[in-house]
Design a protein around this motif. Structure first.
Motif, PDB file in Angstrom:
ATOM      1  N   GLY A   1     107.023  56.925  59.793  1.00 40.33           N
ATOM      2  CA  GLY A   1     107.547  56.428  58.526  1.00 40.33           C
ATOM      3  C   GLY A   1     108.353  57.470  57.764  1.00 40.33           C
ATOM      4  N   THR A   2     109.001  57.019  56.696  1.00 46.01           N
ATOM      5  CA  THR A   2     109.909  57.877  55.934  1.00 46.01           C
ATOM      6  C   THR A   2     109.183  59.008  55.226  1.00 46.01           C
ATOM      7  N   VAL A   3     108.109  58.680  54.502  1.00 45.44           N
ATOM      8  CA  VAL A   3     107.395  59.715  53.747  1.00 45.44           C
ATOM      9  C   VAL A   3     106.733  60.706  54.689  1.00 45.44           C
ATOM     10  N   GLY A   4     106.170  60.203  55.782  1.00 47.36           N
ATOM     11  CA  GLY A   4     105.547  61.094  56.759  1.00 47.36           C
ATOM     12  C   GLY A   4     106.551  62.045  57.365  1.00 47.36           C
ATOM     13  N   ALA A   5     107.748  61.527  57.703  1.00 47.48           N
ATOM     14  CA  ALA A   5     108.793  62.380  58.276  1.00 47.48           C
ATOM     15  C   ALA A   5     109.329  63.367  57.249  1.00 47.48           C
ATOM     16  N   THR A   6     109.355  62.955  55.978  1.00 48.61           N
ATOM     17  CA  THR A   6     109.766  63.867  54.907  1.00 48.61           C
ATOM     18  C   THR A   6     108.786  65.017  54.787  1.00 48.61           C
ATOM     19  N   GLN A   7     107.514  64.699  54.919  1.00 48.36           N
ATOM     20  CA  GLN A   7     106.477  65.696  54.735  1.00 48.36           C
ATOM     21  C   GLN A   7     106.449  66.753  55.828  1.00 48.36           C
ATOM     22  N   VAL A   8     106.794  66.366  57.077  1.00 45.60           N
ATOM     23  CA  VAL A   8     106.624  67.313  58.181  1.00 45.60           C
ATOM     24  C   VAL A   8     107.554  68.513  58.063  1.00 45.60           C
ATOM     25  N   ARG A   9     108.735  68.339  57.470  1.00 44.38           N
ATOM     26  CA  ARG A   9     109.648  69.489  57.363  1.00 44.38           C
ATOM     27  C   ARG A   9     109.063  70.565  56.469  1.00 44.38           C
ATOM     28  N   PHE A  10     108.236  70.148  55.508  1.00 45.98           N
ATOM     29  CA  PHE A  10     107.622  71.107  54.600  1.00 45.98           C
ATOM     30  C   PHE A  10     106.296  71.631  55.160  1.00 45.98           C
ATOM     31  N   LEU A  11     105.425  70.706  55.590  1.00 49.00           N
ATOM     32  CA  LEU A  11     104.116  71.099  56.121  1.00 49.00           C
ATOM     33  C   LEU A  11     104.254  72.033  57.310  1.00 49.00           C
ATOM     34  N   TYR A  12     105.136  71.694  58.239  1.00 52.68           N
ATOM     35  CA  TYR A  12     105.288  72.503  59.440  1.00 52.68           C
ATOM     36  C   TYR A  12     106.311  73.623  59.276  1.00 52.68           C
ATOM     37  N   GLY A  13     107.063  73.585  58.189  1.00 57.98           N
ATOM     38  CA  GLY A  13     107.980  74.682  57.906  1.00 57.98           C
ATOM     39  C   GLY A  13     107.317  75.807  57.135  1.00 57.98           C
ATOM     40  N   PHE A  14     106.286  75.476  56.338  1.00 59.54           N
ATOM     41  CA  PHE A  14     105.613  76.461  55.487  1.00 59.54           C
ATOM     42  C   PHE A  14     105.057  77.648  56.275  1.00 59.54           C
ATOM     43  N   PRO A  15     104.353  77.430  57.422  1.00 60.94           N
ATOM     44  CA  PRO A  15     103.860  78.593  58.177  1.00 60.94           C
ATOM     45  C   PRO A  15     104.976  79.516  58.657  1.00 60.94           C
ATOM     46  N   PHE A  16     106.107  78.930  59.041  1.00 61.33           N
ATOM     47  CA  PHE A  16     107.237  79.760  59.477  1.00 61.33           C
ATOM     48  C   PHE A  16     107.778  80.602  58.315  1.00 61.33           C
ATOM     49  N   ALA A  17     107.790  80.014  57.098  1.00 61.46           N
ATOM     50  CA  ALA A  17     108.260  80.750  55.919  1.00 61.46           C
ATOM     51  C   ALA A  17     107.304  81.904  55.591  1.00 61.46           C
ATOM     52  N   LEU A  18     106.005  81.647  55.677  1.00 61.27           N
ATOM     53  CA  LEU A  18     105.025  82.708  55.425  1.00 61.27           C
ATOM     54  C   LEU A  18     105.146  83.821  56.463  1.00 61.27           C
ATOM     55  N   PHE A  19     105.368  83.426  57.704  1.00 59.75           N
ATOM     56  CA  PHE A  19     105.537  84.425  58.775  1.00 59.75           C
ATOM     57  C   PHE A  19     106.773  85.289  58.501  1.00 59.75           C
ATOM     58  N   ALA A  20     107.876  84.643  58.098  1.00 56.18           N
ATOM     59  CA  ALA A  20     109.109  85.379  57.806  1.00 56.18           C
ATOM     60  C   ALA A  20     108.906  86.355  56.652  1.00 56.18           C
ATOM     61  N   LEU A  21     108.188  85.899  55.608  1.00 58.20           N
ATOM     62  CA  LEU A  21     107.931  86.764  54.458  1.00 58.20           C
ATOM     63  C   LEU A  21     107.058  87.950  54.856  1.00 58.20           C
ATOM     64  N   GLY A  22     106.018  87.689  55.668  1.00 59.76           N
ATOM     65  CA  GLY A  22     105.136  88.757  56.112  1.00 59.76           C
ATOM     66  C   GLY A  22     105.862  89.774  56.978  1.00 59.76           C
ATOM     67  N   MET A  23     106.698  89.296  57.889  1.00 59.31           N
ATOM     68  CA  MET A  23     107.448  90.207  58.753  1.00 59.31           C
ATOM     69  C   MET A  23     108.461  91.018  57.962  1.00 59.31           C
ATOM     70  N   LEU A  24     109.095  90.398  56.985  1.00 55.63           N
ATOM     71  CA  LEU A  24     110.057  91.123  56.152  1.00 55.63           C
ATOM     72  C   LEU A  24     109.348  92.211  55.353  1.00 55.63           C
ATOM     73  N   ARG A  25     108.188  91.888  54.823  1.00 54.55           N
ATOM     74  CA  ARG A  25     107.396  92.876  54.075  1.00 54.55           C
ATOM     75  C   ARG A  25     107.017  94.042  54.984  1.00 54.55           C
ATOM     76  N   LEU A  26     106.626  93.739  56.218  1.00 51.48           N
ATOM     77  CA  LEU A  26     106.193  94.770  57.160  1.00 51.48           C
ATOM     78  C   LEU A  26     107.349  95.655  57.606  1.00 51.48           C
ATOM     79  N   VAL A  27     108.477  95.021  57.948  1.00 51.17           N
ATOM     80  CA  VAL A  27     109.614  95.764  58.502  1.00 51.17           C
ATOM     81  C   VAL A  27     110.363  96.552  57.436  1.00 51.17           C
ATOM     82  N   SER A  28     110.591  95.920  56.268  1.00 54.28           N
ATOM     83  CA  SER A  28     111.399  96.568  55.231  1.00 54.28           C
ATOM     84  C   SER A  28     110.592  97.508  54.349  1.00 54.28           C
ATOM     85  N   GLY A  29     109.293  97.263  54.248  1.00 52.10           N
ATOM     86  CA  GLY A  29     108.463  98.064  53.350  1.00 52.10           C
ATOM     87  C   GLY A  29     108.584  97.658  51.896  1.00 52.10           C
TER      88      GLY A  29
END
Length: 300
Positions: A33-61
């Motif tokens: 459905g529409t709402v379910g498909a809308t939700q997955v881009r955020f629910l499943y994108g959030f871990p990737f965003a946290l990973f990117a933030l953590g790696m940037l913090r680690l690499v850049s200091g």
């Protein structure tokens, strides 16, 4: 490459990733459905965003920037607007072709320029304004078919697509405002921090909404985790580069260059969805190319 022009390749990468995400999400609407498909881009994108933030913090200091009430207000406005925009876009896609609905949503640059001037004080020079008008005219020529087509298809997908563009415009301004409100960090750190906050808020809002009003769609989104991971990854990747673009230049510049996504969507529709390209659509694509070319020329 000069840092002042870095937003150009950044925006092109974002447009390509968003085209892939849209195509993946469109397939998910058929199963969850529409709402379910809308939700997955955020629910499943959030871990990737946290990973990117953590790696940037680690690499850049660098330290992750502290947030203010102004930041929270901007990022919340952007998050809610983007949820509405995505839902409206997917609803329209269920009734019209992928490329045409993408074109409807891309009426946003004119609105981005206006909202950016009113809310953030982002000024638009005459050449850039002309580029926005030409490229947007190309989008409209691609979108608006003869009256019989609109009559047969109904106005609902047209209205939903245009409303989606308006909400995407407000989301772009909200997220750029959030990035600019952060007082510390490099442009990449400020963009990535804003992305993590934005996706976190969007995930919380939609999980709560679905938990109350549509538990079936929520459960289905968890069951469809394999294809949803793809939508989440491409969504987070696209947003990461959109936000870096917003950190480097005005939202109007970024969202006008982003009209190349219409050309990418047309290629996807032609190659994978058996949608033929008409002469009218070729004229529209030509105007988009002219408008984008003028925009890039105006940067020198």
């Amino acid at each position: 490459m000069s840092l002042s022009l870095l937003w150009i390749p950044v925006t092109l990468v974002a447009a390509a990733a968003q085209t892939a995400r849209n195509a993946t999400q469109r397939k998910l609407t058929e199963t969850i459905g529409t709402v379910g498909a809308t939700q997955v881009r955020f629910l499943y994108g959030f871990p990737f965003a946290l990973f990117a933030l953590g790696m940037l913090r680690l690499v850049s200091g660098e330290m992750i920037p502290g947030v203010s009430s102004a930041f929270f207000a901007y990022v919340l406005a952007g998050a809610v607007s983007q949820i509405l925009a995505t839902g409206l876009m997917l609803s329209a896609m269920r009734q019209r072709s992928f490329a045409v609905v993408t074109a409807y949503t891309k009426t946003e640059p004119v609105q981005v320029a206006l909202f950016g001037l009113l809310l953030l004080g982002d000024r638009v020079t005459p050449p850039i304004a002309l580029a926005i008008v030409i490229a947007t005219a190309g989008v409209l020529i691609m979108s608006v078919k003869p009256g019989t087509d609109l009559k047969n298809a109904g106005l609902r997908p047209v209205i939903f697509g245009m409303a989606s563009g308006a909400c995407f415009a407000l989301a772009a301004i909200g997220f750029r405002g959030a990035i600019l409100s952060l007082e510390q960090g490099s442009f990449v750190m400020r963009a990535t921090t804003t992305l993590a906050w934005g996706l976190g808020l969007q995930t919380a809002i939609l999980v709560l909404w679905l938990g109350i009003f549509d538990r079936k769609a929520l459960i289905s989104s968890f069951r469809a985790w394999r294809p949803s991971l793809g939508a989440g990854f491409f969504g987070a990747l696209a947003s990461q580069f959109w936000f870096i673009g917003f950190a480097l230049t005005t939202a109007a510049n970024v969202r006008t260059l982003a009209l190349v996504e219409v050309l990418m969507a047309q290629l996807v529709s032609h190659r994978f969805m058996s949608h033929a390209t008409t002469k009218r659509e070729l004229v529209g694509m030509g105007l988009i190319i002219v408008g984008v070319g003028l925009l890039l020329w105006a940067q020198h």
